[in-house]
Design a protein around this motif. Structure first.
Motif, mmCIF file in Angstrom:
data_model
loop_
_atom_site.group_PDB
_atom_site.id
_atom_site.type_symbol
_atom_site.label_atom_id
_atom_site.label_comp_id
_atom_site.label_asym_id
_atom_site.label_seq_id
_atom_site.Cartn_x
_atom_site.Cartn_y
_atom_site.Cartn_z
ATOM 1 N N GLN A 178 7.330 -2.249 -2.396
ATOM 2 C CA GLN A 178 6.671 -1.705 -1.225
ATOM 3 C C GLN A 178 5.163 -1.563 -1.418
ATOM 4 O OE1 GLN A 178 7.826 -1.215 1.694
ATOM 5 N NE2 GLN A 178 10.042 -1.309 1.406
ATOM 6 N N GLU A 179 4.734 -1.256 -2.611
ATOM 7 C CA GLU A 179 3.308 -1.058 -2.833
ATOM 8 C C GLU A 179 2.534 -2.355 -2.609
ATOM 9 O OE1 GLU A 179 -0.373 0.542 -3.585
ATOM 10 O OE2 GLU A 179 1.514 1.462 -3.019
ATOM 11 N N ARG A 182 2.412 -3.025 1.064
ATOM 12 C CA ARG A 182 1.443 -2.129 1.706
ATOM 13 C C ARG A 182 0.025 -2.643 1.498
ATOM 14 N NH1 ARG A 182 -1.965 1.615 0.369
ATOM 15 N NH2 ARG A 182 -1.439 1.428 -1.830
ATOM 16 N N ARG A 183 -0.279 -3.126 0.302
ATOM 17 C CA ARG A 183 -1.620 -3.649 0.025
ATOM 18 C C ARG A 183 -1.893 -4.921 0.822
ATOM 19 N NH1 ARG A 183 -2.236 -4.065 -6.334
ATOM 20 N NH2 ARG A 183 -4.436 -4.437 -5.788
#
Length: 316
Positions: A178-179, A182-183
């Motif tokens: 997810q990170e 998100r980026r």
């Protein structure tokens, strides 16, 4: 490295292709070597989009695949060529997941890949798609769908054009976390997870169209959403028997009369939830839901969030 083949064809919608390409390209900046992107077509060389801008495509190969994705656009019907559909079916069998953007779902359906499976497509094509492929479990309000066993034979479909980016971000989250997704979303300046469904963009034109058989009835319904709108009353207004009306309405719109009434009520209720401070219980009554809990369940089904969450997001 995950090989992704993106299928295009003459008169494809260019953002259906370049949106996912940009998302996966940026993901590979954060995770070098994560993706190996290939644009493919029935004939190698420049392929002209509906805008006139062309992309350079490779030919169709039998290479090992992680993902095969089909773009959409006005050329999808012409793209159902003898060389394309067999390749698509074989490529899907080799790939971990198969996906479509917008009306690319037509190609997946023609290849027999959506039978009995959940899918979505652009809101303006939903009624036509439902008539053509009754064996597909169409979910017309979804931004994207994911169906099948995780990690093997998954089918992903997305709504129109920019929804290909939403679908790609979900795939990136699945692959890289997810990170990273998100980026990528931050870099693209888009939602990481877009709230709501297609009805917020379509204004529900797909229900009656602008000149469809039931367009006048839809307008009549919109003016009376706080009143009881059972199938018998709607049939009487349409001058038809309830059974014949229910069948004809579903054939024309791709949904039942009850579902259409709910969608119309959701359209009005969401606009007022996000644009006013009117109490939720008052909104529920005036939009025809009757009580707040019934409206909350409808919002969660359609938009993935209850009314209060959508109001907070709109104010933020």
């Amino acid at each position: 490295m995950r090989r992704l083949d993106l299928l295009i064809f003459p008169d494809f919608q260019i953002l259906d292709a370049t949106g996912p390409i940009a998302a996966f390209e940026i993901a590979a900046r954060y995770a070098p070597g994560a993706y190996d992107l290939h644009v493919v077509a029935a004939e190698p060389g420049p392929v002209r989009s509906s805008s006139g801008v062309a992309l350079l495509a490779e030919g169709l190969e039998d290479a090992p695949l992680d993902t095969v994705m089909v773009s959409g656009g006005d050329g999808t019907r012409a793209a159902q060529a003898p060389s394309v559909l067999p390749w698509l079916k074989a490529a899907s069998a080799r790939a971990r997941r198969t996906a479509s953007v917008c009306s690319g779902a037509y190609l997946l359906a023609e290849a027999g890949l959506l039978e009995g499976r959940r899918a979505t497509t652009h809101w303006s094509r939903s009624a036509d798609f439902a008539r053509r492929y009754p064996g597909v479990r169409l979910e017309p309000d979804r931004i994207f769908t994911r169906d099948g066993p995780v990690g093997e034979g998954e089918i992903w479909t997305s709504a129109g054009i920019t929804a290909g980016i939403d679908l790609s971000l979900a795939m990136i989250a699945d692959d890289l976390g997810q990170e990273t997704a998100r980026r990528v979303a931050q870099q693209l300046v888009v939602y990481h997870r877009r709230p709501g469904g297609q009805s917020q963009f379509s204004a529900l034109l797909e229900i009656g169209g602008q000149g469809g058989r039931f367009a006048a009835l839809i307008d009549w319904m919109r003016e009376r959403l706080a009143e009881p709108l059972g199938v018998e009353r709607l049939a009487d207004q349409a001058g038809m028997s309830p059974r014949h009306f229910a069948r004809a309405f579903h054939a024309e719109t791709g949904m039942t009369p009850a579902k259409a009434v709910e969608r119309l009520r959701l359209e009005v209720a969401r606009e007022r939830v996000e644009g006013s401070s009117e109490p939720i219980d008052v909104l529920a009554r005036s939009s025809g839901f009757g009580d707040p809990e019934r409206m909350r369940r409808a919002f969660v089904r359609a938009f993935g969030q209850p009314p209060q969450a959508l109001r907070r997001a709109a104010r933020a």
